[in-house]
Each structure stands twice: as structure tokens, then as C-alpha cells.
Scaffold this motif. Structure first.
Motif, PDB file in Angstrom:
ATOM      1  N   ASN A  63     -29.991  15.782  -9.998  1.00 25.26           N
ATOM      2  CA  ASN A  63     -30.649  16.928  -9.356  1.00 25.26           C
ATOM      3  C   ASN A  63     -31.100  16.617  -7.929  1.00 25.26           C
ATOM      4  N   ASN A  64     -30.797  15.425  -7.475  1.00 27.57           N
ATOM      5  CA  ASN A  64     -31.105  14.982  -6.096  1.00 27.57           C
ATOM      6  C   ASN A  64     -32.601  14.892  -5.803  1.00 27.57           C
ATOM      7  N   LYS A  65     -33.436  14.943  -6.840  1.00 26.46           N
ATOM      8  CA  LYS A  65     -34.878  14.885  -6.578  1.00 26.46           C
ATOM      9  C   LYS A  65     -35.368  13.468  -6.309  1.00 26.46           C
ATOM     10  N   HIS A  66     -34.675  12.512  -6.879  1.00 22.59           N
ATOM     11  CA  HIS A  66     -35.084  11.123  -6.699  1.00 22.59           C
ATOM     12  C   HIS A  66     -33.922  10.280  -6.184  1.00 22.59           C
ATOM     13  N   ALA A  67     -34.275   9.271  -5.392  1.00 19.92           N
ATOM     14  CA  ALA A  67     -33.303   8.248  -4.990  1.00 19.92           C
ATOM     15  C   ALA A  67     -33.679   6.956  -5.720  1.00 19.92           C
ATOM     16  N   TRP A  68     -32.706   6.366  -6.385  1.00 17.92           N
ATOM     17  CA  TRP A  68     -32.939   5.098  -7.071  1.00 17.92           C
ATOM     18  C   TRP A  68     -32.336   3.981  -6.214  1.00 17.92           C
ATOM     19  N   VAL A  69     -33.139   2.962  -5.969  1.00 16.94           N
ATOM     20  CA  VAL A  69     -32.683   1.856  -5.101  1.00 16.94           C
ATOM     21  C   VAL A  69     -32.796   0.538  -5.864  1.00 16.94           C
ATOM     22  N   ALA A  70     -31.719  -0.229  -5.861  1.00 14.76           N
ATOM     23  CA  ALA A  70     -31.711  -1.526  -6.551  1.00 14.76           C
ATOM     24  C   ALA A  70     -32.104  -2.628  -5.571  1.00 14.76           C
ATOM     25  N   ASN A  71     -33.151  -3.377  -5.931  1.00 17.18           N
ATOM     26  CA  ASN A  71     -33.633  -4.478  -5.089  1.00 17.18           C
ATOM     27  C   ASN A  71     -33.230  -5.806  -5.740  1.00 17.18           C
ATOM     28  N   ILE A  72     -32.288  -6.495  -5.137  1.00 16.89           N
ATOM     29  CA  ILE A  72     -31.660  -7.654  -5.790  1.00 16.89           C
ATOM     30  C   ILE A  72     -32.689  -8.737  -6.125  1.00 16.89           C
ATOM     31  N   THR A  73     -33.477  -9.145  -5.158  1.00 21.56           N
ATOM     32  CA  THR A  73     -34.364 -10.291  -5.376  1.00 21.56           C
ATOM     33  C   THR A  73     -35.560  -9.940  -6.255  1.00 21.56           C
TER      34      THR A  73
ATOM     35  N   PRO B 102     -38.447  -2.397 -13.913  1.00 26.92           N
ATOM     36  CA  PRO B 102     -37.898  -3.750 -13.986  1.00 26.92           C
ATOM     37  C   PRO B 102     -36.573  -3.741 -14.742  1.00 26.92           C
ATOM     38  N   VAL B 103     -35.572  -4.441 -14.197  1.00 25.15           N
ATOM     39  CA  VAL B 103     -34.250  -4.492 -14.852  1.00 25.15           C
ATOM     40  C   VAL B 103     -33.791  -5.948 -14.923  1.00 25.15           C
ATOM     41  N   GLY B 104     -32.524  -6.147 -15.257  1.00 24.18           N
ATOM     42  CA  GLY B 104     -31.993  -7.504 -15.363  1.00 24.18           C
ATOM     43  C   GLY B 104     -31.938  -8.202 -14.020  1.00 24.18           C
ATOM     44  N   LYS B 105     -31.583  -9.474 -14.027  1.00 25.34           N
ATOM     45  CA  LYS B 105     -31.598 -10.300 -12.813  1.00 25.34           C
ATOM     46  C   LYS B 105     -30.551  -9.820 -11.794  1.00 25.34           C
ATOM     47  N   GLY B 106     -31.026  -9.524 -10.595  1.00 21.47           N
ATOM     48  CA  GLY B 106     -30.116  -9.183  -9.499  1.00 21.47           C
ATOM     49  C   GLY B 106     -29.385  -7.866  -9.683  1.00 21.47           C
ATOM     50  N   PRO B 107     -30.108  -6.739  -9.707  1.00 21.60           N
ATOM     51  CA  PRO B 107     -29.415  -5.452  -9.856  1.00 21.60           C
ATOM     52  C   PRO B 107     -28.468  -5.184  -8.688  1.00 21.60           C
ATOM     53  N   MET B 108     -27.259  -4.719  -9.013  1.00 21.62           N
ATOM     54  CA  MET B 108     -26.208  -4.611  -7.990  1.00 21.62           C
ATOM     55  C   MET B 108     -25.654  -3.204  -7.814  1.00 21.62           C
ATOM     56  N   GLY B 109     -25.489  -2.465  -8.903  1.00 26.30           N
ATOM     57  CA  GLY B 109     -24.882  -1.136  -8.811  1.00 26.30           C
ATOM     58  C   GLY B 109     -25.650  -0.147  -9.665  1.00 26.30           C
ATOM     59  N   ILE B 110     -25.594   1.132  -9.301  1.00 27.45           N
ATOM     60  CA  ILE B 110     -26.286   2.183 -10.071  1.00 27.45           C
ATOM     61  C   ILE B 110     -25.366   3.394 -10.201  1.00 27.45           C
ATOM     62  N   ALA B 111     -25.322   3.971 -11.400  1.00 28.94           N
ATOM     63  CA  ALA B 111     -24.641   5.257 -11.595  1.00 28.94           C
ATOM     64  C   ALA B 111     -25.352   6.012 -12.712  1.00 28.94           C
ATOM     65  N   PHE B 112     -25.262   7.334 -12.659  1.00 32.11           N
ATOM     66  CA  PHE B 112     -25.899   8.172 -13.685  1.00 32.11           C
ATOM     67  C   PHE B 112     -24.828   8.834 -14.552  1.00 32.11           C
TER      68      PHE B 112
ATOM     69  N   TYR C 237     -27.108   3.673 -15.316  1.00 27.93           N
ATOM     70  CA  TYR C 237     -26.442   2.402 -15.586  1.00 27.93           C
ATOM     71  C   TYR C 237     -26.640   1.500 -14.370  1.00 27.93           C
ATOM     72  N   VAL C 238     -27.138   0.306 -14.620  1.00 26.14           N
ATOM     73  CA  VAL C 238     -27.428  -0.631 -13.526  1.00 26.14           C
ATOM     74  C   VAL C 238     -26.744  -1.961 -13.838  1.00 26.14           C
ATOM     75  N   SER C 239     -25.796  -2.330 -13.003  1.00 21.60           N
ATOM     76  CA  SER C 239     -25.152  -3.637 -13.194  1.00 21.60           C
ATOM     77  C   SER C 239     -26.057  -4.717 -12.600  1.00 21.60           C
ATOM     78  N   SER C 240     -26.038  -5.906 -13.218  1.00 23.55           N
ATOM     79  CA  SER C 240     -26.900  -6.987 -12.726  1.00 23.55           C
ATOM     80  C   SER C 240     -26.161  -8.315 -12.774  1.00 23.55           C
ATOM     81  N   GLN C 241     -26.668  -9.249 -11.964  1.00 24.99           N
ATOM     82  CA  GLN C 241     -25.957 -10.511 -11.775  1.00 24.99           C
ATOM     83  C   GLN C 241     -25.945 -11.388 -13.025  1.00 24.99           C
ATOM     84  N   ASP C 242     -26.701 -11.014 -14.038  1.00 24.14           N
ATOM     85  CA  ASP C 242     -26.648 -11.769 -15.292  1.00 24.14           C
ATOM     86  C   ASP C 242     -25.523 -11.267 -16.200  1.00 24.14           C
ATOM     87  N   LYS C 243     -24.492 -10.694 -15.580  1.00 23.79           N
ATOM     88  CA  LYS C 243     -23.272 -10.254 -16.264  1.00 23.79           C
ATOM     89  C   LYS C 243     -23.533  -9.130 -17.258  1.00 23.79           C
TER      90      LYS C 243
END
Lengths: 335, 222
Positions: A123-133, A152-162, A170-176
Motif C-alpha cells: 500500500n506504499n504506506k511504509h518503507a522497509w529498510v534492511a540494515n546489514i550491520t 530484528p532479523v537474521g544476521k546481515g539482512p540483504m534483500g526484501i520482498a512482500f 521475505y528478508v534474505s540474510s547472510q546466514d543463508k
């Protein structure tokens, strides 16, 4: 006296011209109107020049560069109405908001250390930003630019999709892993094992989530009804990003930039099992990719040669090569 | 003897060149004025810590750590992280006139947001602990982020407490606070309390005795 006039007149003209250019919103960057509402404006996030380059995707022209007023422009998200462009800035952990009418940065928000990717909720109301460190997702109200929560998510969040219905992020993270977040509770409800350095994620036209294992050589799809891996296919070393387009009557196809091959690999996106349809030679180190709204052209950014190639998906021919800023990581186009 | 001409003297150049350079200087001057608009003010003073009881540490962005013991003046900048230890408290004054007390085991970051239309807004990211805030000398835009909510104020006195799981308790001593989570915003007024929890809208304001929320600051504010 005359000498002073000769010197001050051009000075005043210079000031007046600059003021006029500012007031009119930099007319040199204004798009060329096109009937049918299919004007394609393409944006690239240029990590090393801290800019966003604006391209006319229909006439293959460079329209200009926008200063993000931050450092390390990395990812982009364009609002559905095309009015706001959100830019992550990896180096200083801030997000820039660009007004696409005036083509100027209008806000800068600190989210977290190494702000990597940004995605807008359906709905474009929020922007989700992944902060790696920080291992977090910051949630920003897109109307007042205020952070309203952190997940809080897994180690090193890298990608986001709804997901299509917006119930899951869905948030991909560096912990595979791909972390599945219930968007009504802001809680991680599941972790799906994927491959090394999972990076880019996007929603496909089939309603599945498509992702790349950049540390490996394959891509995968997630069934959003079961939140399980539904298929994988090897595409080559260091796959980066994915766009969806058509080849005449064939498709939709997933177009995957594969840095290790200097190719775009085309994957069948219409059947449950994934298979490669063709490979298209592009430039060195292809990374960002996006298709126009009708799926007849893809725009491929190259981080080594600092340009974007326009590819006709009907013939797989390169139609144009346009210079952009240094190290273009992400490419998006208007809908 | 009288040759005072320098290498960059305008008089040494042809008239058209002088006019061109003069015009360009005008444009460059304007560009310079615009491009100096910074969107983060890392080197500008944000606040001064003026009193500390017990363990109070500032973690600079370059990794340097500084401490304040007792009364004094320790400058704080954008990006600094400040922490109090067990049984410790601290008091600071922001350059815009906001006074803030930290209770024990408090941890927050000093940040800002820039908007073309509004300029800078001071933002504090409270990870855990408790702060008391009072704005002085007129409206002062200030926002405090917690893991689950944000309190935005202009002219008020309030107390904000964050539990380790992010649950946030806002008590307004005087004035009005715009308290919001990602699921909704609630205006909280004088002598009322509201809670912010993950995945939920902030609770409706309920009347409360605010005295305990001010009492803990008496020692550090003396």
C-alpha cells in the motif's frame, strides 16, 4: 563605472538564470511526454558517485543526475504513483527520498549501519529498510518520514520482498536464510534455508518470491502459500538481480543478471520447474536489471563499465548503451 | 616597480573572458550556497552532558569512548551513542533547549532527520532504559524512536521507558506527545500513560499519577 557594469551584469544574469532553473525544477531533466501513459523513466543508484541517474527509457537518452545528499547510493524503490524514489545509502546508513517531479532529494533519514535495500509495502504506506550491520529492518512512514519501528532479523539482512497479499515479508540474510515476517505482528515466523550469500529478492508474476544466491550459482523460488522452496536452477556464478519480461508470445520469463558470465540468463517463469531458455551477452559485471511496464525491454546496469544497456527482449538485441554514474548497483523503471 | 598584476587578476584577461568568468562565478556562488545544505550534521554540536552520577559513557563514531563524572560539560555530536550503567544517571542539554535525563541502564543514539521543507529534526534512538524529557523556551521538535514506537514532541515534559523486549511506556507529565507505532498513532496528553507493543497500535491514554516519573530525576537535576 562602465567597467563595473560590464562585470556585474553577467554576474546578475548568472544568478537570475540559476534561480530560474531552480524554481522550474531543473527543466533539463523534465521528461518528454508520450501518449498512452507508457513513458518509461529509468533510474540507477550509483554507489560510487552518490547519485541517481535518470534515463528516458523510451528514447534512450540520459536526462541527468540527482545528488542523493548522502554516501553510497545502493538500492532503489519507486512508489506506485512514481512520485517518490527511495534510495538506500550504504556508506552512511541513511535513506534519501527523491521527489521525481522536481528531481531533487527532499529528505534524509538515518536507519542503521550499512543501510542496504529498501522495499515499499504494497500500500506504499511504509518503507522497509534492511540494515546489514544492525541485523534489523527499519520501518518508515512514507508520508512523514518517521521511523515507527524496528524488526530484528537474521544476521546481515540483504534483500526484501512482500507477498502479493502483503501478509508476509521475505528478508534474505547472510546466514543463508530467508526470514519470513508476519507483517501483522512484525515477527519472524519462519526461516527458510537457502544458499550462500542470498541477496536479491523480488515478487514474480506467478506470485512466488524469486531470489538469488549471489555467493553461489543458483536462483530459487519460494511458494508463498507454504513458505517452502518450490524450485531452484543453476544460472552461473554470482547471480545478482531478476526482472520479468516477455519474448513475444513466450513468457513471462525471469531475466537474471549473472556477473560471473557477463550475461543475462533467461529462465522460464511459467512452469513450476525452472529451466533456462537462453543466455544474452551483455557488458562487464551486469548487476541491476528492470523491465519496462509492457515487458518488451529490459534495462541492464553494469558496475564495471558504468552504463545501462537497453535490450529488446523480442530479439535479445542490444538497442542502446547509456552512460550513468559510477558503479550502478540498482536499476528501476516507472510502471 | 608599479606592476602589481597577479596571475589571477581579472584585468589581465580579455573583456569577454572577464565577463564570462564573472557570470560563471555568480552561478558557482549560488551552487555553492545550495550544495552546502548538509543532510547530516556529524560535526555540529548536538548537546552537552552536564551532570553524571555513576557510570556514563559516550561512544563516538570513530570508536573513541569518553566519560563524564559529576558536573561538567561533555560535548555530544550526531552519531554518538550514550550509555548509563547500573545505578547511574546523567543529564544533558541539547543545543535547541531540550533537557534530557537518563536513568540507569539506558542506551541511545543521537541522530537527525533532514527534510527540505522542515530542515533538521533531532531524533534520539532509545534502545533500552528510561529518559525524562522537558522542552524549554518554546516549541522544540524532537522525536524519540524505540524498537516499537516513536514519540514526537514540540513543547512538553514526558517520561519514556523501554523494556529489553522493546515494550515502550510513555507518561506525559505536561503537554501533548504524538505517540505512534507502525500500526497507528495516539495523541497522549497531560497526566496520562500509553504503552507501545510490537505488532500493535499504542494503547488508549489512561489517567496516571506522574509523580514517580519525575521523582527519579531529582538527584541528577540538582
Amino acid at each position: 563605472m562602465n567597467q563595473q557594469l560590464r562585470l556585474t551584469t553577467p554576474l546578475l544574469i548568472g544568478v537570475a538564470l540559476f534561480t530560474l532553473a531552480n524554481l522550474t525544477g531543473c527543466s533539463a531533466l523534465m521528461p518528454t511526454p508520450k501518449p498512452g501513459g507508457l513513458n518509461t523513466r529509468v533510474y540507477t543508484a550509483n554507489e560510487s558517485s552518490n547519485t541517481v541517474t535518470v534515463l528516458d527509457g523510451d528514447n534512450y537518452k540520459v536526462m541527468g543526475d540527482i545528488d542523493t545528499l548522502n554516501y553510497g547510493a545502493h538500492d532503489l524503490a519507486l512508489s506506485r504513483d512514481g512520485k517518490q524514489l527511495w534510495v538506500t545509502n550504504l556508506a552512511n546508513g541513511r535513506v534519501s527520498v527523491i521527489d521525481t517531479d522536481s528531481l531533487k532529494t527532499i529528505a534524509s533519514i538515518y536507519t542503521g549501519t550499512r543501510a542496504h535495500v529498501v522495499a515499499l509495502t504494497n500500500n506504499n504506506k511504509h518503507a522497509w529498510v534492511a540494515n546489514i550491520t544492525d541485523n534489523t529492518i527499519s520501518i518508515i512512514d512514507t508520508s512523514i518520514y518517521r521511523i515507527l519501528g524496528t524488526i530484528p532479523v537474521g544476521k546481515g539482512p540483504m534483500g526484501i520482498a512482500f507477498s502479493r497479499d502483503g501478509k508476509y515479508a521475505y528478508v534474505s540474510s547472510q546466514d543463508k536464510m530467508v526470514n519470513v515476517i508476519d507483517t501483522t505482528a512484525h515477527q519472524v515466523i519462519k526461516q527458510i534455508p537457502v544458499g550462500p550469500n542470498p541477496h536479491f529478492l523480488t515478487l514474480g508474476p506467478d506470485g512466488r518470491i524469486w531470489g538469488t544466491n549471489t555467493g553461489s550459482n543458483d536462483i530459487y523460488v519460494i511458494d508463498t502459500t507454504t513458505n517452502e522452496i518450490a524450485g531452484t536452477v543453476e544460472v552461473g556464478p554470482a547471480p545478482q538481480q531478476i526482472a520479468f519480461a516477455l519474448k513475444g508470445t513466450i513468457g513471462p520469463n525471469a531475466y537474471v543478471t549473472v556477473t560471473g558470465l557477463n550475461k543475462v540468463v533467461v529462465v522460464n517463469a511459467t512452469s513450476p520447474t525452472l529451466s533456462i531458455r537462453e543466455q544474452i551477452d551483455v557488458g562487464e559485471e551486469p548487476n541491476g536489471i528492470w523491465a519496462n511496464a509492457v515487458g518488451t525491454q529490459i534495462y541492464v546496469g553494469h558496475t564495471k563499465s558504468n552504463n545501462v544497456m537497453v535490450v529488446d527482449t523480442g530479439t535479445s538485441q542490444i538497442l542502446a548503451t547509456l552512460p550513468v554514474g559510477r558503479k550502478p548497483i540498482r536499476v528501476v523503471a516507472s510502471r | 616597480m608599479n606592476d602589481t598584476r597577479t596571475l589571477f587578476s581579472l584585468n589581465a584577461l580579455p573583456r569577454l573572458t572577464r565577463q564570462f568568468l564573472s557570470g560563471m562565478c555568480g552561478i558557482a556562488l549560488c551552487l555553492g550556497v545550495v550544495s552546502t545544505s548538509q543532510v547530516h550534521a556529524a560535526d555540529e554540536l548536538a548537546a552537552n552532558a552536564i551532570n553524571a552520577i555513576g557510570d556514563f559513557t559516550v561512544f563516538r563514531t570513530d570508536g573513541i569512548q569518553e566519560q563524564l563524572e559529576g558536573k561538567g560539560s561533555l560535548p555530544l555530536y550526531e552519531g554518538d551513542r550514550v550509555k548509563t550503567g547500573k545505578g547511574s544517571q546523567a543529564l544533558m542539554e541539547f543545543t535547541n533547549g531540550v533537557q534530557l535525563a537518563l536513568n540507569e541502564d539506558t542506551d541511545f543514539l543521537i541522530l537527525s532527520r533532514w527534510e527540505q521543507s522542515k530542515g533538521f529534526t533531532r531524533v534520539l534512538r532509545l534502545a533500552t532504559g528510561e529518559v525524562w524529557v522537558k522542552t524549554m523556551g518554546g516549541p522544540k521538535p524532537l522525536e524519540i524512536e524505540t524498537p516499537v514506537a516513536t514519540a514526537a514532541v514540540k513543547q512538553t515534559e514526558f517520561n519514556l521507558k523501554v523494556e529489553p523486549d522493546g515494550q515502550t511506556t510513555l507518561t506525559v507529565v505536561e503537554g501533548i506527545v504524538e505517540f505512534g507505532t507502525a500500526f497507528g498513532t495516539c495523541p497522549i496528553r497531560t497526566s496520562t500513560i500509553s504503552y507501545g507493543n510490537r505488532g500493535k497500535k499504542c494503547t488508549k491514554p489512561a489517567p496516571t499519577n506522574v509523580s514517580p516519573n519525575v521523582a527519579w530525576t531529582q538527584g541528577i537535576r540538582q
